[in-house]
Design a protein around this motif. Structure first.
Motif, short mmCIF file in Angstrom:
data_model
loop_
_atom_site.label_atom_id
_atom_site.label_comp_id
_atom_site.label_asym_id
_atom_site.label_seq_id
_atom_site.Cartn_x
_atom_site.Cartn_y
_atom_site.Cartn_z
N ASP A 1 0.83 -1.22 0.00
CA ASP A 1 0.00 0.00 0.00
C ASP A 1 0.85 1.26 0.00
OD1 ASP A 1 -2.64 -1.03 0.00
OD2 ASP A 1 -2.31 -1.73 2.06
N THR A 2 1.82 1.30 0.93
CA THR A 2 2.68 2.48 1.01
C THR A 2 3.52 2.62 -0.25
OG1 THR A 2 2.88 1.76 3.29
CG2 THR A 2 4.12 3.70 2.66
N GLY A 3 4.01 1.49 -0.76
CA GLY A 3 4.84 1.53 -1.97
C GLY A 3 4.08 2.12 -3.14
N ALA A 4 2.82 1.70 -3.29
CA ALA A 4 2.01 2.22 -4.39
C ALA A 4 1.83 3.72 -4.23
CB ALA A 4 0.65 1.53 -4.40
N GLY A 5 1.57 4.17 -3.00
CA GLY A 5 1.42 5.61 -2.76
C GLY A 5 2.67 6.38 -3.14
N ILE A 6 3.83 5.83 -2.75
CA ILE A 6 5.10 6.50 -3.03
C ILE A 6 5.33 6.62 -4.53
CG2 ILE A 6 7.59 6.16 -2.92
CD1 ILE A 6 7.14 5.14 -0.04
N LEU A 7 5.07 5.53 -5.25
CA LEU A 7 5.26 5.55 -6.71
C LEU A 7 4.40 6.65 -7.35
CD1 LEU A 7 6.33 4.33 -9.33
CD2 LEU A 7 4.40 2.76 -9.29
N TRP A 8 3.14 6.75 -6.89
CA TRP A 8 2.24 7.71 -7.55
C TRP A 8 2.52 9.14 -7.16
CZ3 TRP A 8 0.39 6.76 -11.89
CH2 TRP A 8 0.12 5.44 -12.25
N VAL A 9 2.98 9.36 -5.93
CA VAL A 9 3.39 10.72 -5.56
C VAL A 9 4.49 11.18 -6.51
CG1 VAL A 9 4.60 12.07 -3.82
CG2 VAL A 9 2.70 10.64 -3.16
N ALA A 10 5.48 10.32 -6.73
CA ALA A 10 6.59 10.69 -7.62
C ALA A 10 6.10 10.95 -9.03
CB ALA A 10 7.65 9.60 -7.60
N ILE A 11 5.22 10.08 -9.54
CA ILE A 11 4.77 10.23 -10.92
C ILE A 11 3.93 11.50 -11.10
CG2 ILE A 11 3.21 9.25 -12.65
CD1 ILE A 11 4.22 6.52 -11.87
N ILE A 12 3.00 11.73 -10.18
CA ILE A 12 2.10 12.89 -10.32
C ILE A 12 2.89 14.19 -10.23
CG2 ILE A 12 0.20 14.11 -9.20
CD1 ILE A 12 -0.77 11.67 -10.50
N PHE A 13 3.80 14.27 -9.24
CA PHE A 13 4.53 15.52 -9.07
C PHE A 13 5.47 15.79 -10.24
CE2 PHE A 13 2.67 15.49 -5.06
CZ PHE A 13 2.89 16.69 -4.43
N SER A 14 6.07 14.72 -10.78
CA SER A 14 6.97 14.96 -11.91
C SER A 14 6.17 15.28 -13.16
CB SER A 14 7.87 13.75 -12.14
OG SER A 14 7.10 12.67 -12.61
N ALA A 15 4.97 14.70 -13.30
CA ALA A 15 4.19 14.95 -14.51
C ALA A 15 3.70 16.38 -14.58
CB ALA A 15 3.00 14.00 -14.57
N VAL A 16 3.38 16.95 -13.41
CA VAL A 16 2.86 18.31 -13.41
C VAL A 16 3.94 19.29 -13.86
CG1 VAL A 16 3.22 19.46 -11.20
CG2 VAL A 16 0.97 19.36 -12.15
N LEU A 17 5.19 18.89 -13.64
CA LEU A 17 6.32 19.71 -14.09
C LEU A 17 6.35 19.82 -15.61
CD1 LEU A 17 8.32 20.77 -11.97
CD2 LEU A 17 9.91 19.05 -12.76
#
Lengths: 226, 225, 50
Positions: A52-68
């Protein structure tokens, strides 16, 4: 020109600029990897995170980098006054929307080619899940994120505070999609059966369809310069 | 009814109805057995929530009407409904937490209704931030209309995904409205009507004010030319 | 804390929130009135001059 060729033309133009200057892609991948490293340290060095935590971490990284990367696609057009030129050209606003959404989609996909392996290296030593199981989730989220993001970035690029407003406007809208993606990813990392994940993938698909339609219809209003 | 009449009628009705509703809540409605006196938050909590959702719906409709007609009155309605909706949702979240703390023993839980209200609050509050970031009038109205429409389109998806999201978690909520006694139901209806009238008065006031502001701004520009 | 304390806090929060919004609105109204007054003064001066 048929509309498909026009869309491909615009897409090719943006991707060519990206390949030559590499301004979005490198910063996206770099920033995403940086977030993964920071979260790895924040989670405690040497500790195993659960699915669960791993999935959250992966998506935080993806979302924040994508907005860039998302902010750049329209800011670039605005800086050079290209939006007006695009609107004068015989390409309809709807086709511009599709082309820009496809650009964002491919940028996200290319950055994920870096981010997902980095995630596996840092966190995945005990996830024996098949990375291919993540592919449908990634594709659906990219689709929803790029269509919504294209609409919202057209709005935020028209204001004085583009960089600040884009995440503020986009993240609340994208929250349900992200929550579903996190849950589906947690299921994939914990190697639960695929049929269980359908429960999240179907609403994700619905989200993508609704926001593609809404974006296509509303984009002409968002891009108009008056 | 002329606009002048309505401007005084709705607030007058609200000043009658709101004290009546408060009186009924405390002196007419019976004490709830399991929850006790704290249940009396529920009447206004639900009324506020209803009014808040209604104002977001009005925001979406006004947004569509603005994009179709491009009239200033629809921008005024859009701005008023977003603003009032954000104020009401804030109060809903605060009063809900104050109820949840003694009853569920937690300030916050990820129940679908709570999640939906919170995300709606974020979406429409970001609309207010967007409004403050644009000076040009027609651009501000157009962008805000687009955000209001897409924000409202998001609501059913938020609710659906919040329900799916929760399904693995244990639930601490149960429906508060089931099995209301008839006197409680009457009180609820009265307080709901009182809140709706109050919000309608507020909405009307804000619309008029918005139009006055833009008229004054127009005059200013004309004089300076 | 007693349940009634939460109840009182909740009612105070609701009504003080709404009245704060009303106060903010009246502040805006005053500002508009002031602006209108400045404008009408300006107009009078222009008429006197001409």
């Amino acid at each position: 020109m048929s509309s498909l060729r026009q869309i491909l033309f615009l897409l090719g133009k943006d991707l060519r600029i990206e390949l030559r200057k590499k301004e979005s892609l490198i910063s996206m991948a770099f920033f995403g990897a940086l977030i993964l490293v920071i979260l790895n340290i924040a989670a405690g060095i040497g500790k195993q995170v659960d699915a669960d935590t791993g999935a959250g971490i992966l998506w935080v990284a993806i979302i924040f980098s994508a907005v860039l990367g998302l902010g750049r696609v329209f800011a670039r057009e605005k800086e050079n006054g290209c939006v007006a030129a695009l609107l004068i050209s015989p390409i309809s606003p709807g086709e511009i929307f599709i082309a820009k959404a496809l650009v964002n989609f491919s940028l996200m996909l290319l950055s994920q080619l870096v981010l997902v392996p980095v995630f596996y290296v840092l966190f995945g030593s005990h996830f024996n899940a098949d990375p291919l199981a993540l592919v449908p989730i990634l594709l659906l989220l990219n689709l929803g994120f790029s269509t919504t993001g294209t609409l919202v970035s057209a709005i935020s690029a028209g204001t004085r505070r583009n960089e600040v407003l884009l995440p503020i406007l986009l993240f609340p809208l994208i929250l349900p999609l992200t929550a579903l993606a996190v849950k589906a990813t947690a299921g994939a990392l914990a190697t639960r059966p695929f049929s269980e994940r359908l429960e999240q993938l179907e609403p994700m698909l619905a989200f993508c369809l609704i926001f593609s339609a809404a974006g296509y219809l509303l984009f002409p209003f968002a891009i108009r310069e008056d | 009814m002329t606009p002048l009449n309505r401007a005084t009628f709705l607030p007058a009705l609200a000043t009658l109805l709101v004290p009546l509703a408060i009186g009924m809540i405390f002196f007419y409605a019976p004490l709830e057995k399991s929850m006790g006196i704290i249940q009396k938050i529920f009447y206004f909590h639900l009324s506020l929530a209803g009014a808040a959702f209604l104002s977001f719906f009005i925001a979406c409709v006004s947004g569509i009407m603005y994009l179709l007609k491009r009239q200033r009155i629809w921008d005024a309605r859009l701005a008023a409904s977003i603003e009032i909706g954000v104020v009401l949702t804030t109060l809903v979240l605060i009063s809900g937490s104050l109820w949840g703390r003694p009853i569920w023993n937690t300030w916050w839980t990820w129940d679908p209704r709570l999640t939906t209200s919170l995300i709606l609050w974020f979406i429409f509050a970001s609309g207010l931030i967007l409004r403050s970031a644009i000076d040009e009038e027609s651009k501000r109205a157009t962008f805000c209309a687009v955000m209001a429409i897409i924000g409202f389109v998001d609501v059913p998806i938020v609710f659906l995904s919040a329900r799916l999201w929760r399904s693995i978690h244990p639930t601490v909520i149960r429906s508060a409205g089931i099995g209301l006694e008839s006197s409680m139901l009457v009180t609820l209806v009265v307080s709901m009507v009182a809140m709706l009238v109050f919000c309608a008065a507020l909405f009307h006031l804000r619309c008029i004010q918005h139009q006055q502001e833009s008229t004054v701004r127009d005059l200013q520009q004309q004089l300076q030319l | 804390m007693e349940h009634s304390t939460y109840l009182i806090i909740a009612y105070m929060a609701i009504w003080s929130g709404l009245s704060a919004y009303l106060f903010w609105l009246s502040g805006r109204q005053r500002q508009t009135a002031r602006r209108l007054e400045i404008l009408s003064n300006q107009l009078k001066r222009q008429e006197n001059r001409s």
